[in-house]
Design an enzyme around this catalytic site. Structure first.
Site, PDB file in Angstrom:
ATOM      1  N   ILE A 130       0.843  -1.187   0.000  1.00 52.72           N
ATOM      2  CA  ILE A 130       0.000   0.000   0.000  1.00 52.72           C
ATOM      3  C   ILE A 130       0.878   1.236   0.000  1.00 52.72           C
ATOM      4  CG2 ILE A 130      -1.757   1.298   1.229  1.00 52.72           C
ATOM      5  CD1 ILE A 130      -2.789  -1.320   2.350  1.00 52.72           C
ATOM      6  N   GLU A 132       5.020   2.767   1.195  1.00 51.08           N
ATOM      7  CA  GLU A 132       6.284   2.615   1.877  1.00 51.08           C
ATOM      8  C   GLU A 132       6.892   3.995   1.966  1.00 51.08           C
ATOM      9  OE1 GLU A 132       8.775  -0.323   0.215  1.00 51.08           O
ATOM     10  OE2 GLU A 132      10.144  -0.276   1.914  1.00 51.08           O
ATOM     11  N   GLY A 133       7.153   4.446   3.133  1.00 49.69           N
ATOM     12  CA  GLY A 133       7.683   5.797   3.274  1.00 49.69           C
ATOM     13  C   GLY A 133       8.160   6.027   4.679  1.00 49.69           C
ATOM     14  N   GLY A 136       7.062   3.712   7.390  1.00 48.51           N
ATOM     15  CA  GLY A 136       7.299   2.285   7.358  1.00 48.51           C
ATOM     16  C   GLY A 136       6.489   1.660   6.240  1.00 48.51           C
ATOM     17  N   VAL A 138       3.487  -0.684   4.651  1.00 44.89           N
ATOM     18  CA  VAL A 138       2.134  -1.181   4.856  1.00 44.89           C
ATOM     19  C   VAL A 138       1.731  -1.975   3.617  1.00 44.89           C
ATOM     20  CG1 VAL A 138      -0.251  -0.604   5.377  1.00 44.89           C
ATOM     21  CG2 VAL A 138       1.564   0.874   6.198  1.00 44.89           C
ATOM     22  N   ASP A 254      -1.592  13.230  16.216  1.00 44.53           N
ATOM     23  CA  ASP A 254      -1.212  13.326  14.805  1.00 44.53           C
ATOM     24  C   ASP A 254      -2.435  13.166  13.913  1.00 44.53           C
ATOM     25  OD1 ASP A 254       0.460  13.813  12.708  1.00 44.53           O
ATOM     26  OD2 ASP A 254       1.273  11.790  12.589  1.00 44.53           O
TER      27      ASP A 254
END
Lengths: 489, 320
Positions: A130, A132-133, A136, A138, A254
């Protein structure tokens, strides 16, 4: 001694007790029913998984034996658990007729009621990544034994590895485990990679409920903004989720559109609790100010407040509200100073009247604000009303309240749910009637997002010496005429 | 309700602990008690609140129902549990502090576990710093062991570290009972002392009973200690505890003191002057003619042997 009266048996008490008892029994029965069904499913699932494991790991007899030991009792236990509950219900029913023995509340543990080793990630089939950044990794995955589609989120480990597992991730797990609300994403379990033999456990995955969208990508791709009724539906769900969290002593810290997930049934769920933590009342004295993504960060955080509370989440809710209306993040500051500038431009300059004590905040000392004499009071006031001409009076009253500079003036999430705005026409749209969107998470890799990330831990927060006196330099010269706009419903 | 309830041990977990473990139950109890005492002492030296240390005690006890106590050095598990719980709350302890504190507590200079020496010296001997100096290598390896155990504990508990303590409840309950008509501070202190002592009980009270029941038992014990006049009726039912459960808990809590005293008097192994270690337990089991490998049914023993062997191998590798 005043408590004596509680033991006294008056007719009223008896009536109330009987009523409570009836309600409790009803609840218990429903619960037992549910638990029984869940247990059956669980047992089936377990049995399947077990069989599979045995076949696959025939060579590793030792391990298989361990797995058996670990699996069998828990399956057995789960099957048995609801029965005592059901019996209790019956017993309670019997004593009601006797009216003698007291009925005691049975406190039941949250979740499964016990503990045991985590399962392996091999119980899931990965479908697609889904994202990646910075957050982390997903992925969308399917549980092999049930076919249920879930989101697997990998716990990001510290690069140095000398601090152990990151407390942010562990707090996220703990908070999600303790939460159960329809507007909060649910954590099914935590699974680990297959390398659990003794040494290190490096691959840890959160098995989360899968939702097709996040609100940010939906907003980005919509050709038309949400209808007023749809904004209300989303906002009410957000408020209800936030109210649940705050009722349970959780600060999210957040909230932003990319952390709000949406499924195809119009349900919004709050996700990503990496910044969240439990707080008490009064709030703990030394909370970090490095929370909340810059564009959603409340002014008191930017000014370096040390003790803050649920109001920081409510500010973020206000920012999300604005974003739902325009499809654009409301306050896109380039850095802390710029963010504060934009906040003051939108919400006006704080005064000792509107925000008592703000001058004493650590970073406020370096602020140089235009003098707020009576003449330019209009120029330093809030322009929220003007910025959202299409919003009803109640709507802009709510938005202005959420975006109050003074944290004490912001409504709580519970207050917000009762706001006039949600009762006015157009009424919130029923979730089932919500439009659907093509799911990026379900099909393809998502675009990298442009929202700045939540602040990293341990970075210094420094506003430095800033001159804000220029913010409104030009505004006084602007025309102060009519300022009227046609309003459409 | 999650803030007031705990997950409880299953009958099966408890049964396996008492019936299938290779470890004789008296040794198991001794290890449990000593390790929980060690955790408490470390909590005091690390200046974390008792709420943190108490949670670490509970987490450690839960962990030992999943993994055998013999799988890792006891003091390491204690350190890892405390480190983990402290990190999750508002009072994180730097790994170095944890290592230093445990190095001291495990050294011969530590006064912990020494109080039972035959001639209690009025003035404790001057501590010898060289006995608890932690070399950089020792620190690094201790640190590594804590981190790997931290992950191991989390894995064994399914990452659920939620612990509800009875301590806040007991104060509320005492308030509703008007502090039994006694001096408030003293009554509250005694009640909390009972709760803290119960953490050390090898009967695993915090794993088998919900916090409210433990709190009521503490109130009952305080009332008995102070000979306070209590309501004639079954007042505990107001707090949702039945007579039987209360009776069990009261007896369990009151019996701990005598049991602990006997442990000390018997000398072995608590009075030996130091924390009980895996090596000592191994020796003790050998003395009794029990090998690590022939105590119970195969599965459990095989697992333990395997763990031991691989640990030994690891240790050998590290020494090389």
């Amino acid at each position: 001694m005043a408590s004596k009266s509680r033991w006294a048996d008056t007719a009223d008490d008896a009536a109330v007790e009987a009523k409570l008892k009836r309600e409790k029994e009803e609840k218990k029965r429903i619960k037992a029913e549910k638990a029984r069904k869940a247990a059956e499913e669980e047992a089936k699932r377990k049995a399947q998984a077990e069989a599979q494991q045995r076949a696959a790991q025939a060579q590793a007899e030792n391990e298989a034996a361990n797995d058996d030991n670990a699996n069998r009792p828990s399956a057995k236990r789960r099957k048995l658990t609801p029965e005592p509950g059901a019996n209790e219900g019956e017993a309670a029913a019997k004593t009601t007729t006797d009216g003698e023995s007291a009925k005691l509340l049975r406190f039941e543990a949250p979740g499964t009621g016990t503990w045991g080793p985590s399962r392996s990630v091999e119980n899931y089939d990965k479908l697609n990544d889904i994202e990646e950044g910075a957050y982390g990794w997903v992925a969308r995955a399917r549980e092999i034994s049930t076919g249920k589609v879930v989101a697997l989120k990998r716990l990001k480990l510290d690069s140095s590895g000398r601090a152990g597992l990151p407390e942010t991730g562990l707090r996220e797990i703990q908070i999600l485990k303790d939460c159960a609300h329809r507007n909060v994403v649910s954590l099914q379990e935590v699974v680990v990679g297959d390398d659990t033999t003794l040494g290190r456990i490096e691959n840890i995955f959160l098995v989360l409920e899968f939702l097709e969208h996040d609100l940010k990508s939906v907003l980005e791709d919509m050709p038309e903004p949400f209808l007023a009724s749809e904004v209300k539906t989303l906002l009410r769900q957000l408020a209800s989720g936030v109210a649940y969290l705050h009722d349970h002593w959780v600060l999210h810290r957040d909230l932003k559109t990319s952390n709000l997930l949406l499924n195809n049934r119009g349900t919004l769920k709050i996700a990503d609790f990496g910044m969240a933590r439990y707080v008490g009342d009064p709030p703990p004295p030394k909370l970090t100010q490095l929370v909340v993504t810059l564009w959603y960060r409340a002014p008191e955080l930017l000014l370096g407040i040390k003790t803050y509370g649920t109001a920081v989440d409510m500010w973020s809710v206000g920012c999300v509200f604005g974003e739902l209306l325009t499809r654009e993040p409301l306050l896109q500051g380039a850095n802390e100073v710029d963010e504060l500038t934009r906040i003051f431009e939108l919400c006006g300059i704080p005064t000792e009247d509107s925000w008592p004590g703000f001058r004493r905040l650590p970073h406020a000392r370096s602020l140089r604000l235009p003098s707020s004499s009576k003449q330019n009071a209009a120029a330093t006031g809030s322009v929220i009303r003007a910025r959202f001409p299409l919003l009803t009076t109640a709507g802009s009253a709510l938005l202005s309240a959420l975006l109050s500079l003074n944290p004490d003036a912001r409504p709580s999430a519970r207050d917000m749910l009762l706001h006039e705005y949600f009762r006015q026409d157009p009424k919130p749209k029923h979730e089932a009637l919500f439009p659907t969107f093509p799911s990026k998470a379900g099909q393809e890799r998502r675009r990298r997002r442009e929202t700045p990330n939540a602040p990293g831990r341990g970075q210094p927060a420094e506003l430095g010496s800033v001159d804000f006196s220029g913010i409104f330099a030009n505004r006084e010269k602007e025309e102060r005429g009519g300022g009227f706009a046609l309003r459409m419903v | 309700m999650a803030h007031m309830t705990n997950p409880l041990a299953t009958v099966d977990q408890l049964y396996r602990r008492t019936s299938f473990s290779a470890l004789p139950s008296d040794l198991q109890d001794t290890i449990f008690f000593a390790t929980q005492c060690l955790t408490q002492a470390a909590g005091v030296l690390l200046r974390v609140p008792q709420s943190v240390t108490a949670q670490a005690n509970v987490v450690l006890a839960r962990y030992w129902l999943v993994d055998s106590p013999l799988a890792h050095e006891f003091s390491d598990v204690s350190a890892a549990a405390l480190f983990l719980v402290a990190k999750l709350g508002a009072h994180p302890c730097p790994p170095r502090d944890v290592c230093n504190v445990y190095a001291y507590l495990l050294s011969p200079s530590s006064l912990l576990f020494q109080a039972a020496s035959p001639s209690p010296t009025p003035s404790p001997p001057k501590p010898d710093p060289s006995t608890y100096y932690l070399t950089e290598t020792a620190y690094a390896s201790f640190h590594t062991r804590i981190l790997s155990l931290e992950a191991r504990i989390l894995y064994a508990l399914g990452f659920d570290t939620h612990v509800a303590l009875p301590h806040p409840l007991v104060v509320t309950y005492l308030q509703t009972l008007d502090f039994l008509g006694q001096p408030r501070a003293e009554v509250a202190r005694r009640a909390v002392a009972h709760l803290n002592a119960a953490l050390l009980s090898p009967q695993l009270l915090y794993l088998t009973h919900q916090p409210h029941a433990i709190a009521v038992a503490a109130v009952y014990n305080v009332a008995r200690d102070a000979k306070a006049k209590m309501p004639e009726c079954a007042w505990w039912e107001v707090f949702d505890v039945d007579r039987e459960e209360l009776g069990f808990l009261v007896v369990a809590m009151r019996s701990l003191e005598g049991w602990a005293r006997r442990q000390r008097e018997e000398g072995e192994p608590l009075g030996r002057g130091g924390m009980i270690t895996r090596g000592f337990v191994e020796g003790e089991m050998r003395k009794r003619g029990l090998n690590f490998g022939n105590g119970g049914p195969e599965g459990e023993v095989d697992e333990e042997t395997a763990l031991m062997q691989s640990l030994d191998q690891k240790a050998d590798q590290m020494e090389e």
